[in-house]
Design an enzyme around this catalytic site. Sequence first.
Site, PDB file in Angstrom:
ATOM      1  N   THR A 157      38.788  29.291  42.792  1.00  0.00           N
ATOM      2  CA  THR A 157      37.834  28.351  42.263  1.00  0.00           C
ATOM      3  C   THR A 157      38.487  27.047  41.848  1.00  0.00           C
ATOM      4  OG1 THR A 157      36.518  30.164  41.616  1.00  0.00           O
ATOM      5  CG2 THR A 157      35.986  28.071  40.599  1.00  0.00           C
ATOM      6  N   VAL A 186      26.705  36.888  44.714  1.00  0.00           N
ATOM      7  CA  VAL A 186      26.554  35.691  43.845  1.00  0.00           C
ATOM      8  C   VAL A 186      27.912  35.386  42.982  1.00  0.00           C
ATOM      9  CG1 VAL A 186      25.190  34.287  42.188  1.00  0.00           C
ATOM     10  CG2 VAL A 186      24.051  35.682  43.952  1.00  0.00           C
ATOM     11  N   SER A 187      28.540  34.279  42.960  1.00  0.00           N
ATOM     12  CA  SER A 187      29.808  34.001  42.242  1.00  0.00           C
ATOM     13  C   SER A 187      29.311  33.632  41.090  1.00  0.00           C
ATOM     14  CB  SER A 187      30.386  32.868  43.074  1.00  0.00           C
ATOM     15  OG  SER A 187      31.283  31.944  42.272  1.00  0.00           O
ATOM     16  N   ASP A 188      30.118  33.452  39.841  1.00  0.00           N
ATOM     17  CA  ASP A 188      29.930  32.805  38.624  1.00  0.00           C
ATOM     18  C   ASP A 188      29.648  31.390  38.799  1.00  0.00           C
ATOM     19  OD1 ASP A 188      32.672  33.168  39.059  1.00  0.00           O
ATOM     20  OD2 ASP A 188      32.809  31.844  37.509  1.00  0.00           O
ATOM     21  N   GLY A 209      34.106  36.550  39.408  1.00  0.00           N
ATOM     22  CA  GLY A 209      32.940  36.102  38.957  1.00  0.00           C
ATOM     23  C   GLY A 209      32.064  37.193  38.228  1.00  0.00           C
TER      24      GLY A 209
END
Length: 282
Positions: A157, A186-188, A209
């Site tokens: 990231t 869904v990623s953080d 995540g």
Amino acid sequence: MNPKIIIHGGFFSESNTNQEVKIAKQKALVDIVTKGAAYLNNHTALESVVYTVSLLEDCALFNAGLGSQIQSDGKIRMSASLMDGVTEKFSGVINIKDVKNPIQVAVKLMSVDDKVLSGSGALDFARQNGFHYYNPETPQRRGEYEKKLNDSIRLGTVGAVALDRDGKLAVATSTGGKGFEIPCRVSDSATVAGNYANNSAAISCTGVGEDIVSGALAAKIVTRVTDGFSLENAIGKSFEELKHFDGFAGVIGISAKGEMFHFDSHPHMVWASFDEEVSVFV
Ligand code: GLY
């Protein structure tokens, strides 16, 4: 107040013994943080984190924008978000495809009511706002996808946290996700767990995540600083809590008092900072 900026480029796995990659990442982070610091001299923290994360997205060494990981169905979906510590407004895109700089789509969302968009809605919004088709895939990522490389290289990231001359804080974070994940996981990075700021502190996370969301990490650290913890102690206590489930994460942060700190639960997050001079991970 001296302007300060700190950036990260995800994790460099200990099992990756390729020194050339490590040196290339060090050089890229030094170059980008130097440009970000120069920009911060005459721009706000908010403008500067967007500028700096855009540079990180454009660098194929990192898992965001160009060079993003590929999901298990062979498609790249990216997530990015932005938070202004002054207005406490958050905007982001989740699982957007085929754009060059997801963080710049997040910027456009700051000025509309609906501030976080996902999937095809995010892409439609991007196209309506002049973001053209762009394929962020690199031959290296396709090769990794085809070989289904092990988990340890998938933790990437990018993020930037800045404190400007006026004492304003902002944060931006962008990711290509874990790689090989279920499509549309869904990623953080476009949640308040991965990216959070107010007028006391700003935090950007990298790592797994799911662990970062379970630990509510960025929002929790910022809340602790708001309630009187030093930045280092807020990060330390929050990482102690991650140990309950062996959480895997790294963070960068700056407080309104000018404290700047980075920390990771496992080796090694790659980072660089500028506070009168450049520092970089070794
Ligand atoms: N931290 C990036 C991700 O898990 O997607």
